[in-house]
Design a protein around this motif. Structure first.
Motif: not given
Length: 222
Positions: A88-108
């Motif tokens: 019912s509840n989903v949080v999905i992260h659309f990311y790219r390997d070449c985008t550094p800020r995606c790694k920050i999102v992954d951590h949290h």
């Protein structure tokens, strides 16, 4: 001046004593209620609590079976729709390997996935799901899609609403997600944990770093 201070001190002392009396009265009432309970009443309370614990344990097992509690990557769009259908509840992260800020999102999100078992946390490579990205109007990476009951309820685009900085806290991201009701949250939804960074409850940020933020994110249309 001294006389006024003494009067104020006496008033404060009286208020403290009154508050203590009220607390003591409440405790006495609770103790009396417990004392008045008979053996059958105590057993009923015990059974009720055990039933509640069993329900919670069963729900927990159901969540774990669906992949909750972990931050996983989805392989394709089909897997995405399967997840949304089951949870019912989903949080999905659309990311790219070449985008550094995606790694920050992954951590949290790894931390929040364990903190909020009631919600499924996952990520998907944006370039691998162009149809889905177009359907959800994903334009900037990173973007978090907050989905409730199979409907995309809200989006967190970049870091603008998180303080327009890279060092936002996990609590800050948790608060922002909670404002869309896709996680259970006991904090104050009107006030962000990092008030100095956000400023306004509506999350609108006006910062000198906005240009740098755009430059460090990637545009999916590119």
């Amino acid at each position: 001046m001294a006389a006024q201070q003494e009067v104020v001190a006496n008033i404060i002392q009286q208020q403290v004593l009154k508050a203590a009396e009220i607390i003591e009265e409440r405790l006495d009432e609770e103790i009396k209620t417990l004392d008045d309970l008979k053996g059958d009443d105590i057993e009923k309370l015990r059974e009720k609590r055990l039933l509640q614990l069993k329900k919670e344990a069963k729900k927990r097992q159901e969540y774990l079976a669906k992949g909750h509690g972990e931050y996983n990557e989805l392989g394709d769009e089909k897997q995405f729709f399967d997840v949304v259908k089951k949870s019912s509840n989903v949080v999905i992260h659309f990311y790219r390997d070449c985008t550094p800020r995606c790694k920050i999102v992954d951590h949290h999100l790894k931390i929040l996935a364990k903190r909020h078992l009631e919600t499924r946390f996952c990520k998907i490579l944006a370039d691998r799901c162009l149809f889905l990205a177009e359907k959800l109007k994903i334009r900037v990476i990173p973007t978090l899609a907050l989905i409730k009951d199979s409907n995309a309820k809200d989006y967190i685009v970049g870091f603008t609403e998180l303080g327009n900085c890279d060092d936002f806290s996990t609590d800050m991201l948790e608060w922002r997600i909670a404002r869309s009701s896709v996680i259970d949250y006991e904090g104050d939804l009107l006030n962000a944990p990092d008030k100095k960074k956000v400023g306004k409850p509506d999350g609108n940020i006006h910062s000198k770093n906005s240009r740098n933020l755009r430059n460090s994110e990637s545009d999916l249309d590119d």
